[in-house]
Design a protein around this motif. Structure first.
Motif, short mmCIF file in Angstrom:
data_model
loop_
_atom_site.label_atom_id
_atom_site.label_comp_id
_atom_site.label_asym_id
_atom_site.label_seq_id
_atom_site.Cartn_x
_atom_site.Cartn_y
_atom_site.Cartn_z
N LEU A 166 30.84 -10.03 33.09
CA LEU A 166 32.22 -9.68 32.76
C LEU A 166 33.12 -10.51 33.66
CD1 LEU A 166 31.87 -5.79 32.51
CD2 LEU A 166 31.78 -7.48 30.66
N GLU A 167 33.74 -11.51 33.05
CA GLU A 167 34.60 -12.44 33.80
C GLU A 167 36.02 -11.87 33.83
OE1 GLU A 167 36.26 -16.41 32.22
OE2 GLU A 167 34.38 -16.89 33.26
N THR A 216 38.18 -11.84 46.41
CA THR A 216 37.66 -10.52 46.82
C THR A 216 36.27 -10.30 46.27
OG1 THR A 216 39.90 -9.62 46.96
CG2 THR A 216 38.10 -8.04 46.77
N LEU A 217 36.06 -10.62 45.00
CA LEU A 217 34.74 -10.45 44.41
C LEU A 217 33.69 -11.32 45.10
CD1 LEU A 217 35.85 -10.27 40.69
CD2 LEU A 217 34.68 -8.46 41.95
N ARG A 218 34.07 -12.49 45.53
CA ARG A 218 33.12 -13.38 46.21
C ARG A 218 32.74 -12.84 47.60
NH1 ARG A 218 36.21 -17.68 43.48
NH2 ARG A 218 34.83 -18.48 41.89
N GLN A 219 33.58 -11.95 48.16
CA GLN A 219 33.31 -11.38 49.49
C GLN A 219 32.27 -10.26 49.42
OE1 GLN A 219 34.56 -12.37 52.45
NE2 GLN A 219 35.55 -14.03 51.35
N ILE A 220 32.07 -9.67 48.26
CA ILE A 220 31.21 -8.51 48.14
C ILE A 220 29.75 -8.92 48.30
CG2 ILE A 220 30.51 -6.59 46.65
CD1 ILE A 220 33.46 -6.51 47.37
N ARG A 230 28.38 -12.73 43.20
CA ARG A 230 29.24 -13.58 44.02
C ARG A 230 29.28 -15.02 43.53
NH1 ARG A 230 28.36 -12.83 50.24
NH2 ARG A 230 26.24 -13.30 49.68
N ALA A 231 28.21 -15.48 42.91
CA ALA A 231 28.18 -16.88 42.44
C ALA A 231 29.27 -17.12 41.40
CB ALA A 231 26.81 -17.20 41.86
N SER A 232 29.46 -16.18 40.48
CA SER A 232 30.45 -16.36 39.43
C SER A 232 31.74 -15.60 39.69
CB SER A 232 29.88 -15.88 38.09
OG SER A 232 29.69 -14.47 38.14
N ALA A 233 31.72 -14.72 40.70
CA ALA A 233 32.84 -13.81 41.00
C ALA A 233 33.14 -12.92 39.80
CB ALA A 233 34.08 -14.57 41.46
N GLY A 234 32.09 -12.58 39.08
CA GLY A 234 32.22 -11.66 37.95
C GLY A 234 31.42 -10.41 38.21
N LEU A 235 31.49 -9.50 37.28
CA LEU A 235 30.71 -8.28 37.38
C LEU A 235 29.57 -8.35 36.37
CD1 LEU A 235 33.98 -6.99 37.76
CD2 LEU A 235 32.35 -5.62 39.01
N ILE A 236 28.43 -7.84 36.77
CA ILE A 236 27.23 -7.88 35.95
C ILE A 236 26.90 -6.48 35.47
CG2 ILE A 236 24.74 -8.35 35.96
CD1 ILE A 236 26.46 -10.89 36.18
N ILE A 237 26.66 -6.36 34.18
CA ILE A 237 26.14 -5.12 33.64
C ILE A 237 24.83 -5.44 32.93
CG2 ILE A 237 28.36 -3.92 33.51
CD1 ILE A 237 28.49 -4.60 30.53
N LEU A 248 19.03 -15.37 35.93
CA LEU A 248 18.23 -15.09 37.14
C LEU A 248 19.12 -14.69 38.31
CD1 LEU A 248 15.66 -18.01 36.79
CD2 LEU A 248 15.20 -15.56 36.44
N THR A 249 20.26 -15.35 38.44
CA THR A 249 21.22 -15.00 39.50
C THR A 249 21.77 -13.60 39.26
OG1 THR A 249 21.79 -17.32 39.79
CG2 THR A 249 23.35 -15.71 40.65
N ALA A 250 22.11 -13.30 38.02
CA ALA A 250 22.61 -11.97 37.67
C ALA A 250 21.55 -10.91 37.95
CB ALA A 250 23.03 -11.93 36.21
N ARG A 251 20.33 -11.20 37.59
CA ARG A 251 19.22 -10.26 37.83
C ARG A 251 19.09 -9.99 39.32
NH1 ARG A 251 13.72 -10.05 39.01
NH2 ARG A 251 12.55 -8.52 37.79
N ASP A 252 19.13 -11.03 40.13
CA ASP A 252 19.03 -10.85 41.59
C ASP A 252 20.16 -9.97 42.12
OD1 ASP A 252 16.76 -12.44 41.61
OD2 ASP A 252 17.79 -14.22 42.39
#
Length: 163
Positions: free
Chosen positions: A132-133, A157-161, A43-50, A105-109
């Motif tokens: 993934l931006e 929408t991504l920030r809402q998840i 949610r911080a970046s509104a991206g997807l983390i893999i 660290l944010t992505a890990r969380d």
């Protein structure tokens, strides 16, 4: 407006309930390649983390060319018509996050909130968190319900998840 809101809610539900996606990358020879990856929404970046290993071909492909595509599709039920399945395709730019940085660290969380069983893998130095931006987002909410979202709609929408 209510139609747009319904589509955004459908997208939010899809991103929240599904846990894996098809990741499209370009091979060294320039051919499209697709693999399955678990994902989390940051949610911080509104991206997807893999979270991917250096041993995987898609990791090397993203390091060579950060352009990628991610498709998330609702898992079908036995009697459901596959053409009606909600799905979304995101064209993305991939960024490998520097280990132990604030974004890492944010992505890990975010990732471990969704996949707590993967905690031990985050200690492996050959595994990397990749953001993934989204650049372009195409949503299919069912048969005959397709649209390209504005980047602002997709990011909101991504920030809402929350996982």
């Amino acid at each position: 407006m209510s139609g747009d809101l319904a589509l955004l809610r459908s997208l939010e539900k899809l991103l929240h309930t599904e846990r894996h996606a098809a990741l499209g990358t370009l091979s060294q020879q320039g051919w499209p390649a697709v693999s399955m990856v678990p994902y989390a929404v940051d949610r911080a970046s509104a991206g997807l983390i893999i979270h991917i290993s250096e041993l995987a071909a898609h990791t090397r492909a993203l390091q060579r060319d950060p352009r990628s595509s991610l498709m998330i599709c609702q898992s079908p039920e036995a009697t459901q018509a596959v053409h009606e399945l909600p799905r979304v395709t995101l064209q993305t730019q991939a960024y490998q996050l520097e280990r132990d940085s604030t974004p890492w660290l944010t992505a890990r969380d975010s990732y471990l909130a969704r996949f707590p069983e993967a905690a031990f893998m985050t200690e492996f130095t050959d595994f990397h968190f990749v953001l993934l931006e989204p650049i372009r987002v195409r949503q299919i909410a069912g048969f005959g319900a397709a649209r390209t979202l504005t980047l602002e709609q997709a990011l909101a929408t991504l920030r809402q998840i929350s996982h």
